[in-house]
Scaffold this active site. Sequence first.
Site, mmCIF file in Angstrom:
data_model
loop_
_atom_site.group_PDB
_atom_site.id
_atom_site.type_symbol
_atom_site.label_atom_id
_atom_site.label_comp_id
_atom_site.label_asym_id
_atom_site.label_seq_id
_atom_site.Cartn_x
_atom_site.Cartn_y
_atom_site.Cartn_z
ATOM 1 N N ASP A 290 -2.801 -3.219 -8.180
ATOM 2 C CA ASP A 290 -1.782 -2.973 -7.166
ATOM 3 C C ASP A 290 -0.482 -2.620 -7.884
ATOM 4 O OD1 ASP A 290 -0.873 -3.000 -4.431
ATOM 5 O OD2 ASP A 290 -2.314 -4.597 -4.082
ATOM 6 N N ASP B 56 1.867 0.417 -3.488
ATOM 7 C CA ASP B 56 2.475 -0.306 -2.372
ATOM 8 C C ASP B 56 3.781 0.344 -1.915
ATOM 9 O OD1 ASP B 56 2.581 -2.989 -0.823
ATOM 10 O OD2 ASP B 56 4.535 -2.927 -1.820
ATOM 11 N N GLU C 154 -0.117 3.697 -0.217
ATOM 12 C CA GLU C 154 0.184 3.071 1.071
ATOM 13 C C GLU C 154 1.367 3.856 1.630
ATOM 14 O OE1 GLU C 154 1.210 -1.289 3.015
ATOM 15 O OE2 GLU C 154 2.269 -0.639 1.228
ATOM 16 N N HIS D 227 -5.256 -6.826 3.272
ATOM 17 C CA HIS D 227 -4.526 -8.098 3.187
ATOM 18 C C HIS D 227 -3.347 -8.172 4.139
ATOM 19 C CE1 HIS D 227 -2.389 -5.214 0.744
ATOM 20 N NE2 HIS D 227 -1.319 -5.980 0.816
ATOM 21 N N ASP D 228 -2.957 -7.037 4.744
ATOM 22 C CA ASP D 228 -1.829 -7.004 5.676
ATOM 23 C C ASP D 228 -2.274 -6.898 7.126
ATOM 24 O OD1 ASP D 228 0.195 -7.152 3.781
ATOM 25 O OD2 ASP D 228 0.357 -4.982 3.551
#
Length: 557
Positions: free
Chosen positions: A99, A201, A258, A333-334
């Site tokens: 990440d 991210d 993302e 995860h979000d």
Amino acid sequence: MATTRWWKDEIVYQVYPRSFQDTNNDGIGDLQGVIRRLDYLKTLGITMIWLSPVYRSPMVDMGYDISDYQAIDPQFGTMADFDELLKETKKRGIKLIMDLVVNHTSDQHTWFKQALADPDSLYRNYYIFKKTTDGQVPNNWRSIFGGSTWTAVPNEPGTYYFHTFAPQQPDLNWENPQLRQAIYRMINWWLDKGIAGYRIDAITHLKKDLDWASLPPDGKDGLVSVIKKGQNRPGLNKFLDELKTATFKKYNAVTIGEAYGVPAVDLPQFIGPDGYFSMIFDFSYLNIDIANVDEWYRGKADWTIKDLKKTIFSAQKAIKQAGGWTANVLENHDQPRVLSKLIKNSAEQTPQAAKALAAMYYFLPGVPFIYQGQEIGMKNFQRSSIKQFNDVSSINNYQTALKAGLQPKQALKLLNDRSRDNARTPMQWDNTQFGGFSQTQPWLELGNDRQGINVAAEEQDSASVLNFYRRMGKLRQDKCYHSTFIDGQLRELMVPDEVIGYQRQSANQTITVLVNLTATVQTVSRPAGSVLLNSHTKLQLNQNQLILKPYQAVIFG
């Protein structure tokens, strides 16, 4: 090195290490836990692991607030553990991606500490500081986690620093070339270690409007969402071009952005043949259930299966027109658990429905991503108190909801539906007290709808969600169908509104996917070919018609 699309036929599994497997019984998952479960992951047919942040962090935002980019947080293990993980994944033919979080750091990062300690330090320009003389913050922008984007600097009256997310996550100043070069060196350090690339991210937030002007409020708090002045803003392309050239392109690395809010007209720049990234996530249908993706305290959106279908195929069309590739995803995860989100009636949130959703997305053009626990049909939790939540976004949304006039019960219901903690409950390996995740109380309470939803139970059931995911993996990689799944054209089928139907077509092959997303029987024309995969044990045909049972998915080829 020439850029190729070597990553087109990958199958990716996202590991959220904190909740995956605890091996030292401190209630927190660790890198050794990931290593322990590699053989299990291999059975899913996955070829790549996306490892959520394991960098050193105070964990205000569960690792997305990084205090040292080149160190492993002791909660997860050591750099030696990471090196072992890298070695063990390669031994099994599995690639590893990390990440990459470079919009912001933790306020505990050495850079930020030095920026606070000395206003004349070079690190002051690594972040965004502003001064005012009227006792007010520089503007009325609202952070994504709620409240002002500005926090006062201790012992410097009238001076504030900027944060798109939580106050503990100060934004990096990408206008500073010195900062950018430091970021590139860090990125390349990890690539030199042998990782295959990055999930990136919050990348569309790097560029802010430099007028820093206030806008008319869009809420009762007098603030306006930061995304209007700090997401996909003019000039972002220069940062992303330089980032790619200085790092990813040199290593032919895979990159998944993302990239919230990218308009279709800009997709070629992001994921075209010479785009910034290999692919971006298709979030179009992940957020179909809420009115606002960042401020979900504002409530749910009304949607139908027909709307879902339109959203999926519209996004696919835009990706194709851009000449690009997409990362297909149901959970991360979000996000809350898809079974609880897209199946509105709780009585219908069954293994059959989980398999139907899986078939719906898995064979679309692009790379399928599986989030841990998705492959066993994990569900959302029900919490009775705000004290049971860990996620900073959930807690802030709760407080914002109360300020907006919602009653505590209403706010709590929204949290139960949408909290990021839903996806972060420990992985359910068996039906023991702590789910086989740990032998002690986990850092986050387990889900409370777990009956029969665990790896041990589903291993023994040939019709389980787990074994369906395994069969999907085998089918996608089967040499007889592989090229059609990877490069075949997409054709939407004219079927009833409650059925999602499409074909993948190559020069000499057609594969048909039909998914009934309702609790009622649906009838469609029987496709040509034989059955490659059926989420039910039986198939009902009536002359030239196929009778789809509730939540039945069938693939013909």
